[in-house]
Design an enzyme around this catalytic site. Structure first.
Site, PDB file in Angstrom:
ATOM      1  N   ASP A 198       0.898  -0.989  -0.034  1.00 14.31           N
ATOM      2  CA  ASP A 198      -0.019  -0.099   0.179  1.00 14.31           C
ATOM      3  C   ASP A 198       0.899   1.361   0.214  1.00 14.31           C
ATOM      4  O   ASP A 198       0.468   2.488   0.667  1.00 14.31           O
ATOM      5  CB  ASP A 198      -0.838  -0.111   1.078  1.00 14.31           C
ATOM      6  CG  ASP A 198      -1.903  -1.210   1.196  1.00 14.31           C
ATOM      7  OD1 ASP A 198      -2.168  -1.737   0.172  1.00 14.31           O
ATOM      8  OD2 ASP A 198      -2.119  -1.565   2.315  1.00 14.31           O
ATOM      9  N   THR A 243      -5.005   1.300  -6.083  1.00 16.55           N
ATOM     10  CA  THR A 243      -5.818   2.467  -6.484  1.00 16.55           C
ATOM     11  C   THR A 243      -5.359   3.529  -7.604  1.00 16.55           C
ATOM     12  O   THR A 243      -3.874   3.760  -7.197  1.00 16.55           O
ATOM     13  CB  THR A 243      -6.032   3.639  -5.161  1.00 16.55           C
ATOM     14  OG1 THR A 243      -6.121   2.617  -4.069  1.00 16.55           O
ATOM     15  CG2 THR A 243      -7.071   4.378  -5.311  1.00 16.55           C
ATOM     16  N   GLY A 255      -4.615  -4.461  -3.769  1.00 12.64           N
ATOM     17  CA  GLY A 255      -5.562  -3.476  -3.986  1.00 12.64           C
ATOM     18  C   GLY A 255      -4.812  -2.353  -4.510  1.00 12.64           C
ATOM     19  O   GLY A 255      -3.984  -1.760  -3.361  1.00 12.64           O
ATOM     20  N   LYS A 277      -0.460   3.921  -8.329  1.00  9.47           N
ATOM     21  CA  LYS A 277      -0.475   5.527  -8.648  1.00  9.47           C
ATOM     22  C   LYS A 277       0.996   5.710  -9.454  1.00  9.47           C
ATOM     23  O   LYS A 277       1.033   6.238 -10.736  1.00  9.47           O
ATOM     24  CB  LYS A 277      -0.461   6.450  -7.655  1.00  9.47           C
ATOM     25  CG  LYS A 277       0.214   7.718  -7.991  1.00  9.47           C
ATOM     26  CD  LYS A 277       0.266   9.125  -7.026  1.00  9.47           C
ATOM     27  CE  LYS A 277       1.173  10.118  -7.426  1.00  9.47           C
ATOM     28  NZ  LYS A 277       0.703  11.532  -6.921  1.00  9.47           N
TER      29      LYS A 277
HETATM   30  P1  GDP Z   1      -0.563   0.345  -3.614  1.00  7.01           P
HETATM   31  O1  GDP Z   1      -1.514  -1.066  -3.004  1.00  7.01           O
HETATM   32  O2  GDP Z   1       0.422   0.286  -3.433  1.00  7.01           O
HETATM   33  O3  GDP Z   1      -1.051   0.689  -4.966  1.00  7.01           O
HETATM   34  O4  GDP Z   1      -1.229   1.400  -2.482  1.00  7.01           O
HETATM   35  P2  GDP Z   1      -3.068   1.487  -2.211  1.00  7.01           P
HETATM   36  O5  GDP Z   1      -3.673   2.070  -3.501  1.00  7.01           O
HETATM   37  O6  GDP Z   1      -3.595   0.230  -1.763  1.00  7.01           O
HETATM   38  O7  GDP Z   1      -2.768   2.660  -1.208  1.00  7.01           O
HETATM   39  C1  GDP Z   1      -2.302   4.028  -1.456  1.00  7.01           C
HETATM   40  C2  GDP Z   1      -3.382   4.895  -1.323  1.00  7.01           C
HETATM   41  O8  GDP Z   1      -2.602   6.232  -1.206  1.00  7.01           O
HETATM   42  C3  GDP Z   1      -4.287   5.224  -2.337  1.00  7.01           C
HETATM   43  O9  GDP Z   1      -5.473   5.748  -1.885  1.00  7.01           O
HETATM   44  C4  GDP Z   1      -3.732   6.041  -3.191  1.00  7.01           C
HETATM   45  O10 GDP Z   1      -4.804   6.915  -3.863  1.00  7.01           O
HETATM   46  C5  GDP Z   1      -3.277   7.096  -2.089  1.00  7.01           C
HETATM   47  N1  GDP Z   1      -1.807   7.918  -2.710  1.00  7.01           N
HETATM   48  C6  GDP Z   1      -0.875   7.544  -3.656  1.00  7.01           C
HETATM   49  N2  GDP Z   1       0.143   8.479  -3.615  1.00  7.01           N
HETATM   50  C7  GDP Z   1      -0.362   9.433  -2.774  1.00  7.01           C
HETATM   51  C8  GDP Z   1       0.411  10.720  -2.516  1.00  7.01           C
HETATM   52  O11 GDP Z   1       1.523  10.950  -2.746  1.00  7.01           O
HETATM   53  N3  GDP Z   1      -0.458  11.523  -1.428  1.00  7.01           N
HETATM   54  C9  GDP Z   1      -1.611  11.190  -0.961  1.00  7.01           C
HETATM   55  N4  GDP Z   1      -2.210  11.987  -0.216  1.00  7.01           N
HETATM   56  N5  GDP Z   1      -2.287   9.959  -1.347  1.00  7.01           N
HETATM   57  C10 GDP Z   1      -1.397   9.138  -2.063  1.00  7.01           C
HETATM   58  P1  IMO Z   2      -1.069  -4.342  -2.236  1.00  4.35           P
HETATM   59  O1  IMO Z   2      -0.608  -4.826  -3.316  1.00  4.35           O
HETATM   60  C1  IMO Z   2      -1.111  -4.765   2.166  1.00  4.35           C
HETATM   61  C2  IMO Z   2      -0.909  -8.808   3.637  1.00  4.35           C
HETATM   62  C3  IMO Z   2      -2.135  -9.503   4.427  1.00  4.35           C
HETATM   63  C4  IMO Z   2      -1.563 -10.424   5.622  1.00  4.35           C
HETATM   64  C5  IMO Z   2      -0.331 -10.763   4.574  1.00  4.35           C
HETATM   65  C6  IMO Z   2      -0.766 -12.277   4.030  1.00  4.35           C
HETATM   66  O2  IMO Z   2      -2.241  -3.409  -2.117  1.00  4.35           O
HETATM   67  O3  IMO Z   2       0.044  -3.641  -1.466  1.00  4.35           O
HETATM   68  P2  IMO Z   2      -2.338 -12.970   1.828  1.00  4.35           P
HETATM   69  O4  IMO Z   2      -3.781 -12.952   1.561  1.00  4.35           O
HETATM   70  O5  IMO Z   2      -1.503 -12.357   0.943  1.00  4.35           O
HETATM   71  O6  IMO Z   2      -1.785 -14.348   2.161  1.00  4.35           O
HETATM   72  O7  IMO Z   2      -2.205 -12.251   3.283  1.00  4.35           O
HETATM   73  O8  IMO Z   2      -0.226  -9.862   3.629  1.00  4.35           O
HETATM   74  N1  IMO Z   2      -1.354  -8.404   2.438  1.00  4.35           N
HETATM   75  C7  IMO Z   2      -1.285  -7.054   1.966  1.00  4.35           C
HETATM   76  N2  IMO Z   2      -0.908  -6.037   2.872  1.00  4.35           N
HETATM   77  N3  IMO Z   2      -1.014  -4.530   0.789  1.00  4.35           N
HETATM   78  C8  IMO Z   2      -1.129  -5.789   0.152  1.00  4.35           C
HETATM   79  O9  IMO Z   2      -1.069  -5.509  -1.368  1.00  4.35           O
HETATM   80  C9  IMO Z   2      -1.384  -6.880   0.585  1.00  4.35           C
HETATM   81  N4  IMO Z   2      -1.413  -8.347   0.211  1.00  4.35           N
HETATM   82  C10 IMO Z   2      -1.343  -9.123   1.312  1.00  4.35           C
HETATM   83  O10 IMO Z   2      -3.021  -8.131   5.221  1.00  4.35           O
HETATM   84  O11 IMO Z   2      -0.965  -9.567   6.637  1.00  4.35           O
HETATM   85 MG    MG Z   3      -3.005  -1.831  -1.744  1.00  2.00          MG
END
Ligand code: GDP
Ligand code: IMO
Ligand code: MG
Length: 428
Positions: A13, A42, A40, A18
């Site tokens: 995350d 975004t 997940g 992005k």
């Molecule tokens: P990912 O799993 O690495 O793709 O990250 P996620 O989408 O799960 O979580 C990142 C969150 O931060 C999302 O809601 C993005 O829209 C948001 N995001 C990404 N870059 C930035 C940033 O520079 N500033 C802010 N405020 N939000 C960001």
């Molecule tokens: P993105 O790509 C954050 C975490 C789960 C759990 C562990 C194992 O959005 O960064 P799993 O279902 O993979 O066997 O769970 O890994 N986990 C994540 N945490 N971002 C993710 O994906 C994750 N995918 C799995 O919460 O701790």
């Molecule tokens: Mg994510």
């Protein structure tokens, strides 16, 4: 021509979706190489529309890109079809999505087993996403998995499901007291699902290597993060694949020599979902404040993310194990308004100071962060578009992190939008 790998440097995350979206107009191919719909990602488009992608590469939102679900990914066919139709309903062209014939399928029994084992573990649970990821990779390694190509051969598929269920049903019924699954029902369902994406099945390693030979750029999009890597992460509180850059070659069939850039995505503070050690975790009000201002709630499960200060021990570690050439620092804007910002520069472990990740998991559990406090800034930085636009203290924060991590910070996120990015150095 090069392949670029994009990896999460922390526990996921970090803003990988992005970052992929930002790079998408410079590349021709975007490939997912591991994980599944535990991810997940975004993406917020310039028109303000936001998309949550789980299985499909984030490049699907950029016209002209060919997207690939690589051999290292695990695919839940129902989720794939739902995600495709969700995108199509919103007017996204999904024609350019190829699926590796060698990717493994998440079967209904994998999801069932993931859920019951977590429940059984109780307080010792990993906190998985419950999507069947671990059980599917277990079958892959045990050489009893079902692959995408098996959807093209009904006889083989039925045999494999039958062999799998002979054992899994015993476990579900006798160990966990659940209902067993029916061979024909499972087989017919996945066959029907497979028919709907059969035209996308391809020898993706061949396609990708041909593209590289033609001089086209390929972006390998990691999911999860370095500390969730089954080899390099906080085992056993990890996912069951290799998000680190080494996994990109294995999960796509692109040789390591092709990779010219490894872009590490790192958040300006730290978050984690699920169980496991987290040295800089904040359990007080400041943790709650970070969660609120950063909107730290899971995209896949909706769970609250655990929050904490930036941890440079992790940043250095990720730079090493991935060979990070450039960092993309995200969410710097979330730290605006703090008077002072603690940054973890080292750990104290059982009375000793260490700047490096401890060798054993017990030591990681015992690690107490040693903080350095940096002065904060009050200004809203979400409109800044160049490094010089940032307040002096924000620039100093970035420069200090760069020094501590040992890799240059080439881009900075100041908001979720594609344009809310400061590019300091060209890196791709
Ligand atoms: P990912 O799993 O690495 O793709 O990250 P996620 O989408 O799960 O979580 C990142 C969150 O931060 C999302 O809601 C993005 O829209 C948001 N995001 C990404 N870059 C930035 C940033 O520079 N500033 C802010 N405020 N939000 C960001
Ligand atoms: P993105 O790509 C954050 C975490 C789960 C759990 C562990 C194992 O959005 O960064 P799993 O279902 O993979 O066997 O769970 O890994 N986990 C994540 N945490 N971002 C993710 O994906 C994750 N995918 C799995 O919460 O701790
Ligand atoms: Mg994510």
């Amino acid at each position: 021509m090069p392949a670029i790998v994009l990896v999460g440097a922390q526990w996921g995350d970090e803003g990988k979706g992005k970052a992929t979206d930002l790079l998408a107009d410079r590349v021709r191919w975007v490939v997912r190489y591991q994980g599944g719909n535990n991810a997940g990602h975004t993406v917020v488009l310039p028109d303000g529309q936001d998309y949550a992608l789980h299985l499909i590469p984030s490049g699907i939102l950029t016209p002209g890109i060919t997207n690939v679900i690589g051999n290292g990914v695990v695919i839940d066919p129902g989720v794939l079809l739902d995600e495709l139709s969700g995108l199509e309903e919103r007017g996204v062209d999904t024609d350019r999505l190829l699926i590796s014939a060698d990717a493994h399928l998440i079967m209904p029994y994998h999801v069932a087993i993931d859920k019951v084992t977590e429940r059984y573990l109780g307080a010792k649970r990993i906190g998985t996403t419950g999507r069947g990821i671990g059980p599917c990779y277990q079958d892959k390694i045990a050489r009893v998995g079902v692959r995408v190509q098996d959807l093209l051969d009904e006889k083989i598929l039925r045999q494999k499901v039958e062999a799998a269920l002979e054992f899994k049903n015993q476990v579900l019924v006798k160990v966990y007291n659940r209902k067993g699954l029916d061979v024909d029902e499972v087989t017919d369902t996945v066959l029907e699902q497979g028919e709907r994406f059969a035209h996308r099945i391809a020898d993706t390693r061949l396609e990708l290597n041909r593209a590289l030979e033609r001089g086209e750029t390929v972006l390998l999009e990691g999911s999860q993060g370095t500390l969730l890597d089954v080899d390099h992460g906080t085992y056993p509180f990890v996912t069951s694949s290799n998000p680190t850059s080494g996994g990109a070659s294995a999960g796509s069939g692109i040789g390591p020599g092709r990779i010219s850039t490894v872009l590490g995505i790192v958040k300006a503070y730290t978050t984690r979902v699920g169980s496991g050690p987290f040295p800089t975790e904040l359990l007080d009000e400041s943790g709650e404040d970070l969660r609120k201002s950063g909107g730290e709630f899971g995209v896949t499960t909706g769970r609250s993310r655990r929050t904490g200060w930036f941890d440079a021990v992790i940043g250095r570690y990720a730079a090493r194990v991935n060979g990070i050439t450039d960092y993309f620092l995200t969410k710097l804007d979330v730290l605006s308004g703090l008077e002072r910002i603690p940054v973890c520069v080292a750990y104290e472990v059982d009375g000793f100071r260490t700047e490096d990740m401890p060798m054993t998991q017990t030591e990681v559990h015992h690690a107490v962060p040693i903080y350095e406090e940096l002065p904060g800034w009050a200004e809203d930085i979400s409109g800044c578009r160049s490094f010089a636009d940032l307040p002096a203290n924000a620039r100093a924060y970035v420069e200090r992190l760069e020094e501590l991590m040992g890799a240059r910070i080439s881009a900075i996120g100041v908001g979720p939008g594609r344009e809310q990015t400061i590019v300091r150095h060209e890196f791709a």
